[in-house]
Design an enzyme around this catalytic site. Structure first.
Site, PDB file in Angstrom:
ATOM      1  N   MET A  13      -5.553   0.746  42.255  1.00 53.86           N
ATOM      2  CA  MET A  13      -6.997   0.830  42.405  1.00 53.86           C
ATOM      3  C   MET A  13      -7.447  -0.552  42.899  1.00 53.86           C
ATOM      4  O   MET A  13      -7.106  -1.579  42.303  1.00 53.86           O
ATOM      5  CB  MET A  13      -7.668   1.170  41.065  1.00 53.86           C
ATOM      6  CG  MET A  13      -9.110   1.555  41.218  1.00 53.86           C
ATOM      7  SD  MET A  13      -9.330   3.062  42.233  1.00 53.86           S
ATOM      8  CE  MET A  13      -9.491   4.335  40.988  1.00 53.86           C
ATOM      9  N   ASP A  14      -8.173  -0.566  44.014  1.00 54.42           N
ATOM     10  CA  ASP A  14      -8.708  -1.833  44.540  1.00 54.42           C
ATOM     11  C   ASP A  14     -10.082  -2.061  43.932  1.00 54.42           C
ATOM     12  O   ASP A  14     -10.964  -1.197  44.019  1.00 54.42           O
ATOM     13  CB  ASP A  14      -8.829  -1.765  46.066  1.00 54.42           C
ATOM     14  CG  ASP A  14      -7.471  -1.759  46.762  1.00 54.42           C
ATOM     15  OD1 ASP A  14      -6.457  -1.961  46.065  1.00 54.42           O
ATOM     16  OD2 ASP A  14      -7.432  -1.550  47.994  1.00 54.42           O
ATOM     17  N   LYS A  41      -0.039  -0.038  49.051  1.00 56.88           N
ATOM     18  CA  LYS A  41       0.593   0.263  50.358  1.00 56.88           C
ATOM     19  C   LYS A  41       1.257   1.632  50.381  1.00 56.88           C
ATOM     20  O   LYS A  41       1.190   2.348  51.382  1.00 56.88           O
ATOM     21  CB  LYS A  41       1.618  -0.814  50.717  1.00 56.88           C
ATOM     22  CG  LYS A  41       0.976  -2.072  51.215  1.00 56.88           C
ATOM     23  CD  LYS A  41       1.978  -3.040  51.771  1.00 56.88           C
ATOM     24  CE  LYS A  41       1.245  -4.199  52.404  1.00 56.88           C
ATOM     25  NZ  LYS A  41       0.445  -3.788  53.579  1.00 56.88           N
ATOM     26  N   ALA A  43       0.551   4.397  48.564  1.00 57.23           N
ATOM     27  CA  ALA A  43      -0.462   5.462  48.620  1.00 57.23           C
ATOM     28  C   ALA A  43      -1.174   5.455  49.967  1.00 57.23           C
ATOM     29  O   ALA A  43      -1.420   6.517  50.555  1.00 57.23           O
ATOM     30  CB  ALA A  43      -1.465   5.281  47.482  1.00 57.23           C
ATOM     31  N   ASN A 184       5.081  -7.120  60.520  1.00 57.07           N
ATOM     32  CA  ASN A 184       4.205  -7.793  61.476  1.00 57.07           C
ATOM     33  C   ASN A 184       4.916  -9.105  61.861  1.00 57.07           C
ATOM     34  O   ASN A 184       6.004  -9.403  61.341  1.00 57.07           O
ATOM     35  CB  ASN A 184       2.777  -7.984  60.917  1.00 57.07           C
ATOM     36  CG  ASN A 184       2.733  -8.879  59.690  1.00 57.07           C
ATOM     37  OD1 ASN A 184       3.636  -9.691  59.458  1.00 57.07           O
ATOM     38  ND2 ASN A 184       1.688  -8.749  58.896  1.00 57.07           N
ATOM     39  N   GLY A 242      -2.022  -1.813  59.280  1.00 54.35           N
ATOM     40  CA  GLY A 242      -0.559  -1.727  59.208  1.00 54.35           C
ATOM     41  C   GLY A 242      -0.122  -0.437  58.508  1.00 54.35           C
ATOM     42  O   GLY A 242       0.822   0.226  58.945  1.00 54.35           O
ATOM     43  N   ASP A 243      -0.799  -0.090  57.437  1.00 60.34           N
ATOM     44  CA  ASP A 243      -0.434   1.129  56.692  1.00 60.34           C
ATOM     45  C   ASP A 243      -0.651   2.370  57.561  1.00 60.34           C
ATOM     46  O   ASP A 243       0.157   3.294  57.550  1.00 60.34           O
ATOM     47  CB  ASP A 243      -1.267   1.235  55.403  1.00 60.34           C
ATOM     48  CG  ASP A 243      -0.903   0.143  54.410  1.00 60.34           C
ATOM     49  OD1 ASP A 243       0.224  -0.372  54.498  1.00 60.34           O
ATOM     50  OD2 ASP A 243      -1.739  -0.186  53.550  1.00 60.34           O
TER      51      ASP A 243
HETATM   52  P1  ATP Z   1      -2.842  -5.154  57.779  1.00 64.79           P
HETATM   53  O1  ATP Z   1      -2.089  -6.036  56.815  1.00 64.79           O
HETATM   54  O2  ATP Z   1      -4.162  -5.708  58.239  1.00 64.79           O
HETATM   55  O3  ATP Z   1      -2.940  -3.743  57.328  1.00 64.79           O
HETATM   56  P2  ATP Z   1      -0.594  -5.734  59.465  1.00 64.79           P
HETATM   57  O4  ATP Z   1      -0.678  -7.218  59.526  1.00 64.79           O
HETATM   58  O5  ATP Z   1       0.485  -5.130  58.649  1.00 64.79           O
HETATM   59  O6  ATP Z   1      -1.985  -5.073  59.111  1.00 64.79           O
HETATM   60  P3  ATP Z   1      -1.017  -5.599  62.305  1.00 64.79           P
HETATM   61  O7  ATP Z   1       0.100  -6.020  63.182  1.00 64.79           O
HETATM   62  O8  ATP Z   1      -2.173  -6.520  62.151  1.00 64.79           O
HETATM   63  O9  ATP Z   1      -0.375  -5.155  60.922  1.00 64.79           O
HETATM   64  O10 ATP Z   1      -1.622  -4.201  62.817  1.00 64.79           O
HETATM   65  C1  ATP Z   1      -0.876  -3.002  62.791  1.00 64.79           C
HETATM   66  C2  ATP Z   1      -1.261  -2.154  63.975  1.00 64.79           C
HETATM   67  O11 ATP Z   1      -2.653  -1.836  63.877  1.00 64.79           O
HETATM   68  C3  ATP Z   1      -1.094  -2.820  65.328  1.00 64.79           C
HETATM   69  O12 ATP Z   1       0.232  -2.669  65.814  1.00 64.79           O
HETATM   70  C4  ATP Z   1      -2.128  -2.065  66.164  1.00 64.79           C
HETATM   71  O13 ATP Z   1      -1.600  -0.827  66.576  1.00 64.79           O
HETATM   72  C5  ATP Z   1      -3.244  -1.789  65.148  1.00 64.79           C
HETATM   73  N1  ATP Z   1      -4.305  -2.801  65.212  1.00 64.79           N
HETATM   74  C6  ATP Z   1      -4.454  -3.889  64.424  1.00 64.79           C
HETATM   75  N2  ATP Z   1      -5.544  -4.601  64.783  1.00 64.79           N
HETATM   76  C7  ATP Z   1      -6.114  -3.932  65.807  1.00 64.79           C
HETATM   77  C8  ATP Z   1      -7.278  -4.143  66.642  1.00 64.79           C
HETATM   78  N3  ATP Z   1      -8.065  -5.206  66.465  1.00 64.79           N
HETATM   79  N4  ATP Z   1      -7.548  -3.237  67.606  1.00 64.79           N
HETATM   80  C9  ATP Z   1      -6.761  -2.148  67.798  1.00 64.79           C
HETATM   81  N5  ATP Z   1      -5.658  -1.897  67.054  1.00 64.79           N
HETATM   82  C10 ATP Z   1      -5.326  -2.773  66.084  1.00 64.79           C
END
Ligand code: ATP
Length: 294
Positions: A13-14, A41, A43, A184, A242-243
């Site tokens: 829960m956030d 992550k 869920a 990432n 990312g999720d």
């Molecule tokens: P988070 O921790 O913020 O959930 P993350 O750091 O695990 O994300 P990111 O690489 O930032 O992962 O983003 C995952 C995917 O989301 C990217 O590969 C892209 O497809 C999409 N994405 C992220 N930011 C954007 C954006 N500003 N515009 C469009 N797509 C985005």
């Protein structure tokens, strides 16, 4: 028939408090709005995959407390086909205590019941792993449980997608056993913390699908390095990007799409999610994604 995805991971829960600024050490500050929002992550990725059309089994643990049952009910409401989540006694439901201020945030995650997703719990779900097209994992449950899940998936030839977040130092053996990793850029650097792992990366670049925020996702096929660009959207909230990517990528792979198609599907889903507020609340359904891909 819908693709089958099993997610074994965290359910939180956030608890989000908004304030004009961050409190100083020892200071009590009056805040603004407060939100209680389902997260974690595991869920999040399970909900993303379910909304995108997969038949999802979610395996995890919550506490026998105020947050546990509502989180289980929420997963069912989100269309998760099989919720293998029993409340455990003596451990609180995992929470993320989030302060949003000064256009930034600070987060304390207390895993609580998520640490009770033991290798034994994983073994109890061997059938779900066996029957799935994809097993989707993250690092918010004990590492030994992730390892057990990967071993069972290997035993039954179920494809494993591992989103190595938040980063934990892992053995080379684990990297060898998973089919796809979705770090990432920051996580990729942390993941390759020994010369041995760096060498492994060079020899097995095809396993790595590196997300690059607004740039998209990069992967290697044969000798060819490909950047699958993201979709341009008006960004409202990148939480859960990312999720959503991981959910979408896994659903598309499970449906037999090619790597580049799976990346495009994941990118489209993630782009739609960043154009809405919230992690799970901002996740698109399959029709929205297909419309964007058209
Ligand atoms: P988070 O921790 O913020 O959930 P993350 O750091 O695990 O994300 P990111 O690489 O930032 O992962 O983003 C995952 C995917 O989301 C990217 O590969 C892209 O497809 C999409 N994405 C992220 N930011 C954007 C954006 N500003 N515009 C469009 N797509 C985005």
């Amino acid at each position: 028939m819908a693709a089958k995805v099993t997610v074994i991971g965290s359910i939180n829960m956030d608890l989000i408090a908004e304030a004009e600024r961050f409190p100083r050490k020892g200071e009590t500050l009056l805040g603004g709005d407060f939100h209680t929002i389902p997260g974690g992550k595991g869920a999040n990725q399970a909900v993303a995959a379910a909304k995108l059309g997969a038949e999802v089994t979610m395996v995890g643990c919550v506490g026998d407390d105020t947050f546990g049952q509502p989180l289980i009910a929420h997963l069912k409401e989100q269309g998760i086909f099989n919720v293998n989540v029993e409340p455990v006694t003596h451990f609180p439901t995992g929470v993320a205590q989030i302060t949003v201020a000064e256009q930034d945030n600070t987060i304390i995650v207390v895993p609580g019941a998520n640490n009770q997703v033991t290798p034994e719990v994983v073994r109890q779900n061997e059938k779900a792993i066996q029957e799935s097209d994809i097993l989707l994992l993250q690092f918010e449950i004990p590492l030994e449980s992730v390892e057990e899940a990967v071993n069972l998936a290997n035993k039954h030839n179920t494809t494993v997608v591992l989103n190595p977040a938040p980063m934990q130092s892992v053995s080379l053996g684990l990297l060898e056993k998973v089919d796809f990793l979705t770090p990432n850029e920051h996580e990729l650097t942390e993941l390759l913390d020994t010369e041995e792992k760096k060498q492994f990366y060079e020899q097995h670049r095809g396993k790595f699908f590196v997300t690059q925020g607004s740039n998209g996702v990069q992967f290697v096929e044969g000798d060819q390095e490909t950047l699958v660009p993201s979709y341009k959207v008006e960004v409202k909230d990148t939480t859960g990007a990312g999720d959503t990517f991981n959910g979408g990528f896994s659903v598309a792979l499970a449906e037999g799409k090619s790597f580049s198609e799976a990346c495009r599907f994941g990118n489209a889903a993630a782009a739609l999610s960043v154009s809405q507020f919230g992690a799970q609340t901002g996740m698109p359904n399959r029709e929205d994604v297909l419309r964007l891909l058209d």
